[in-house]
Design a protein around this motif. Structure first.
Motif: not given
Ligand SMILES: Nc1ncnc2c1ncn2[C@@H]1O[C@H](COP(=O)(O)OP(=O)(O)OP(=O)(O)O)[C@@H](O)[C@H]1O
Ligand SMILES: [Mg+2]
Length: 372
Positions: A88, A90-91, A248, A251-253, A255, A283
């Motif tokens: 996963f 980050n953008t 993260p 949003e990533v967290r 996920a 992560g």
């Protein structure tokens, strides 16, 4: 899972011929197929086996002998399987990675236009943000064998041996279409300590530079470090692409919680809630917390307990590291959890549901804190 017979035949052929590289590659493929077929546990076990039984390459026909440290006899390079667990990002980091992959896949076209870059990418950021995992994913995305060098194991206690190790390892990289991963690059900078004579750091840095310059253009080199500022500027420059892996974003967290705690199953709301509270967790932290909660859940034959995870997170962020357990919650703990969720503006019915308490109890716990 349907097993492809020809794969089994190939596996036996490779195993009987002591061609461990092929054995491991087939193992990696099986693990991916298992993961794709929702047999995640079997995939994980196989992956762990491939990682642990790190059979070096010497019997693979590629090379005469794998380079080893003369003192410890540890191998300096090993082929690792492609990872099967998801990554996963980050953008921002995701963008850099996608561009790198695009460039690597189109290197001939870029070269024909005189604008190719050396395919070196440096991954930097705090521990547990997925640098090593990302390196494996890059190899998988590019469909190339993944050679891992842990620079800390290359650094030898014997004077002069380190440069020799580094030379041996660069000489060894056998094929052009490999991914060479130099993990833990800060190990070089740590040579500045007093155990080593001053000239050694310089020699080692030079050997690394020569090694990097000696690689065929097609070899993809990935470096990873927790301390980019400690890297020698000349080494830094050998990696035209750079991706910073930060903890993260929210949003990533979410996920990650969804994946590690609920294994992709529903509970999007709980994941979003956990994401809000787990700022600054990496992560690796989230995986660690989620797995601890799932261990308790499996052993007590229940669902993972959200209140216990919340308690562990708040305790850890307040400087008292704790993993989720399954102790009986005290009244004080219930009250502080109710207040916490109230501060996050969860409706009271929701708070009651999440904490497994009656609405009356929640009202009682929150009475006073609202009037204040
Ligand atoms: N971004 C991420 N996506 C998915 N899983 C992650 C991520 N970051 C960490 N993890 C989980 O944590 C584990 C450890 O991460 P990894 O070893 O890749 O971190 P690292 O950045 O290389 O850390 P170090 O600097 O300590 O070497 C991974 O194997 C994975 O299970
Ligand atoms: Mg790492």
């Amino acid at each position: 899972m349907e097993v492809d017979n020809s794969l089994i035949l190939k596996l036996f052929e490779a195993a009987l011929g002591a061609d461990y590289t092929t054995v491991r590659r087939i193992g990696g493929r099986l693990a991916r197929d298992l993961a794709a077929g929702k047999e995640g546990d079997a995939a994980k076990s196989l992956e762990a086996m491939l990682r642990k039984r790190g059979v070096p390459l010497q019997a693979s026909g590629y090379v005469e002998a794998i380079p080893r440290d003369a003192g410890s006899r540890l191998p300096l390079v090993e082929e690792a399987p492609w990872p099967t667990s998801p990554l996963f990002l980050n953008t921002d980091a995701g963008h850099v990675i996608e561009q790198f992959i695009e460039d690597a896949n189109n290197i001939a076209l870029l070269a024909a236009n005189g604008i190719s870059a050396r395919l070196g990418i440096l991954l930097y950021g705090p521990p547990g943000t997925g640098k090593s995992l990302l390196a494996g994913h890059l190899a998988a995305r590019l469909g190339r064998p993944f050679y891992v060098v842990r620079l800390d194991s290359v650094i030898s206690s014997r004077l002069g041996e380190t440069s020799k190790n580094i030379r041996g390892m660069f000489d060894f990289i056998p094929t052009k279409d490999a991914v060479l991963f130099l993990d833990e690059m800060d190990a070089i900078a740590k040579l500045r300590d007093d155990r080593h004579e001053l000239g050694e750091l310089k020699r080692v840095v030079n050997t690394v530079l020569q090694g990097l310059d000696s690689l065929a253009d097609e070899v993809i080199v990935i470096g990873a470090t927790n301390h980019p500022h400690l890297l020698d500027p000349a080494i830094w420059r050998r990696f035209p692409y750079k991706a910073e892996l930060l903890p993260p974003d929210s949003e990533v967290r979410a996920a990650m919680w969804k994946h590690f705690l609920y294994q992709g199953g529903e509970d999007g709301e709980a994941s979003a809630l956990l994401a809000r509270l787990s700022e600054n967790m990496t992560g690796a932290d989230i995986e660690n917390f989620a797995h601890a909660a799932r261990r308790r859940a499996v052993l007590s034959r229940r669902e993972p307990s959200l209140p216990h995870i919340l308690l562990a997170i708040t305790s850890s962020t307040n400087g008292v590291p704790k993993l989720p357990d399954n102790h009986a919650l005290s009244a004080d703990e219930k009250k502080s959890l109710a207040q916490l969720l109230d501060e996050l503006e969860l409706p009271r019915t929701e708070i009651a549901k999440r904490l497994g308490l009656s609405r009356q109890m929640i009202h009682r716990y929150l009475k006073g804190s609202d009037d204040a």
